[in-house]
Scaffold this motif. Structure first.
Motif, PDB file in Angstrom:
ATOM      1  N   UNK A   1      45.083 113.783  44.600  1.00 17.94           N
ATOM      2  CA  UNK A   1      45.623 112.670  43.818  1.00 17.94           C
ATOM      3  C   UNK A   1      46.563 113.255  42.924  1.00 17.94           C
ATOM      4  N   UNK A   2      47.854 113.002  42.924  1.00 21.32           N
ATOM      5  CA  UNK A   2      48.989 113.144  42.336  1.00 21.32           C
ATOM      6  C   UNK A   2      49.591 112.175  41.524  1.00 21.32           C
ATOM      7  N   UNK A   3      49.687 112.455  40.105  1.00 23.47           N
ATOM      8  CA  UNK A   3      50.260 111.306  39.152  1.00 23.47           C
ATOM      9  C   UNK A   3      49.838 110.213  39.381  1.00 23.47           C
ATOM     10  N   UNK A   4      48.545 109.728  39.285  1.00 22.27           N
ATOM     11  CA  UNK A   4      47.755 108.810  39.501  1.00 22.27           C
ATOM     12  C   UNK A   4      47.851 107.715  38.037  1.00 22.27           C
ATOM     13  N   UNK A   5      48.115 106.551  38.142  1.00 21.42           N
ATOM     14  CA  UNK A   5      48.134 105.690  36.983  1.00 21.42           C
ATOM     15  C   UNK A   5      46.773 105.238  36.900  1.00 21.42           C
ATOM     16  N   UNK A   6      45.826 106.125  36.481  1.00 21.49           N
ATOM     17  CA  UNK A   6      44.410 105.532  36.210  1.00 21.49           C
ATOM     18  C   UNK A   6      44.148 104.457  35.426  1.00 21.49           C
ATOM     19  N   UNK A   7      44.853 104.237  34.447  1.00 19.04           N
ATOM     20  CA  UNK A   7      44.798 102.918  33.693  1.00 19.04           C
ATOM     21  C   UNK A   7      46.024 102.196  33.503  1.00 19.04           C
TER      22      UNK A   7
ATOM     23  N   UNK B   1      44.520  94.748  36.631  1.00 19.31           N
ATOM     24  CA  UNK B   1      44.679  95.810  36.058  1.00 19.31           C
ATOM     25  C   UNK B   1      43.085  96.529  35.881  1.00 19.31           C
ATOM     26  N   UNK B   2      42.175  95.639  35.559  1.00 16.20           N
ATOM     27  CA  UNK B   2      40.881  96.109  34.843  1.00 16.20           C
ATOM     28  C   UNK B   2      40.001  96.413  36.140  1.00 16.20           C
ATOM     29  N   UNK B   3      40.237  95.473  37.297  1.00 17.00           N
ATOM     30  CA  UNK B   3      39.560  95.870  38.506  1.00 17.00           C
ATOM     31  C   UNK B   3      39.905  96.837  39.398  1.00 17.00           C
TER      32      UNK B   3
ATOM     33  N   UNK C   1      50.128 109.859  27.035  1.00 24.61           N
ATOM     34  CA  UNK C   1      49.534 111.348  27.152  1.00 24.61           C
ATOM     35  C   UNK C   1      47.916 111.386  27.088  1.00 24.61           C
ATOM     36  N   UNK C   2      47.283 110.660  26.368  1.00 21.93           N
ATOM     37  CA  UNK C   2      45.848 110.835  26.255  1.00 21.93           C
ATOM     38  C   UNK C   2      45.001 110.086  27.330  1.00 21.93           C
ATOM     39  N   UNK C   3      45.683 109.955  28.529  1.00 26.31           N
ATOM     40  CA  UNK C   3      45.062 109.235  29.626  1.00 26.31           C
ATOM     41  C   UNK C   3      43.558 109.596  29.736  1.00 26.31           C
ATOM     42  N   UNK C   4      43.267 110.936  29.874  1.00 31.82           N
ATOM     43  CA  UNK C   4      41.990 111.327  30.331  1.00 31.82           C
ATOM     44  C   UNK C   4      41.177 111.087  29.284  1.00 31.82           C
TER      45      UNK C   4
END
Length: 352
Positions: free
Chosen positions: A178-184, A257-259, A286-289
């Motif tokens: 996975x590359x540059x994933x918008x996880x939120x 977005x939530x689901x 920046x604090x994604x994880x």
């Protein structure tokens, strides 16, 4: 630092460290030639996706003279929002896989190929059904081939959600990248509505709205707005609330977005998974994880201080080049030594 997170080896080219420069630069670099064969794959609901099969290695202006065997390893790529085969990262990654002797193919999400899709609906960040169907079809065609899937941006979030949903043996894959994933997704929508990042938002929304406008011109859609109101949607929050959500069965943008965000599922992933991410990505915080639970032991996250969004341009061998293609090639090389599916089945049979 959590056991799954490591410092990336990526180093930006001198003078090209700015996150927006990294994000935009790949669009201005020379693009390797690429020959492809297009396949229309019909889906169970009557729609279709286009598969782009790469048939040359990008460094030669001719097609391969030697056909790949049925057990040649298979590299499956899922692109980002409004991406296609012309996207710089697609050419770099697919050509890199071809040069290694892999069979590369990219699935265009609905409506992103050469033809508009048939149904009113399109695709979205959490839409795993089409990818699941395609991977199943590839598994039936090439049962003895090692397979690795790679997702970029939207495709990366989708892929991570898919592998989390299916467990360790639910997919015929040796691994996922996975590359540059918008996880939120909600956080990304917020970031893209601020400062310079609004230019990316405007560009992406322009393409999305043009496709919806074309469909509206051909007949009504199950959305509550018309063509004029569509032009007024100037943020992802607004667009996803008025278009994406109703078209795909969500009650609102917030519900979508939530689901659909894969970050909450990182702890559930069982398949070997590599995540490549930069801390300065202008598409996400920046604090994604720090927003998620500890990833599972199957997940390796490589974080770089620089790199932008799907940028990662380095200086190597006297020229600017894609570090992503080099890092993905290294991972494919590592996973290509795994037992092939038929060998794994034989080992399991002997154990029982």
């Amino acid at each position: 630092m959590p056991h799954s997170i490591f410092t990336s080896e990526f180093r930006p080219a001198l003078g090209l460290r700015n996150r927006h420069v990294q994000t935009l630069l790949p669009r201005f670099l020379p693009r390797a030639p690429l020959s492809r064969r297009t396949e229309i794959l019909n889906l169970p609901d009557g729609d279709f996706v286009e598969l782009a099969w790469v048939i040359s290695d990008g460094h030669e202006k001719r097609e391969r003279t030697t056909a790949l065997s049925d057990d040649a390893p298979l590299f499956v790529l899922f692109h980002g929002l409004e991406g296609d085969l012309s996207s710089p990262y697609a050419r770099e990654l697919l050509n890199a896989a071809a040069r290694m002797g892999w069979r590369p193919v990219m699935m265009h999400f609905r409506g992103c190929g050469q033809s508009p899709n048939r149904l009113p609906r399109a695709y979205h960040s959490g839409d795993t059904a089409d990818a699941y169907w395609v991977l199943g079809e590839l598994g039936r065609r090439y049962p003895h081939a090692i397979k690795v899937a790679c997702g970029v941006s939207l495709g990366a979030n989708m892929l991570l959600k898919l592998v989390a949903e299916q467990g360790g043996d639910g997919l015929d894959l040796a691994g996922a990248i996975a590359i540059s994933a918008p996880l939120d997704l909600a956080a990304s929508a917020d970031v893209l509505n601020q400062g310079f990042s609004r230019l990316y938002q405007r560009h992406l929304l322009k393409g999305l709205k043009a496709k919806v406008a074309a469909k509206l011109a051909n007949g009504p859609l199950p959305i509550s707005i018309g063509a004029h109101q569509l032009t007024q949607l100037n943020s992802f929050w607004a667009y996803d609330n008025e278009v994406t959500a109703p078209l795909h069965g969500f009650t609102s943008a917030s519900d979508y977005y939530t689901r659909s965000s894969a970050g909450r599922l990182l702890s559930e992933i069982e398949l070997p998974t590599l995540i490549l991410q930069s801390l300065d990505d202008p598409f996400m915080p920046r604090d994604l994880f720090a927003r998620f639970h500890q990833p599972s032991e199957a997940v390796r996250i490589e974080l770089s201080e620089r790199g932008g969004h799907v940028g990662f341009v380095e200086w190597r061998r006297g020229r600017l080049s894609s570090w992503l293609a080099r890092r993905v090639s290294q991972q494919l090389d590592a996973w290509s030594g795994l037992p092939k599916p038929q060998a794994q089945a034989e080992v399991q049979s002997e154990a029982h």
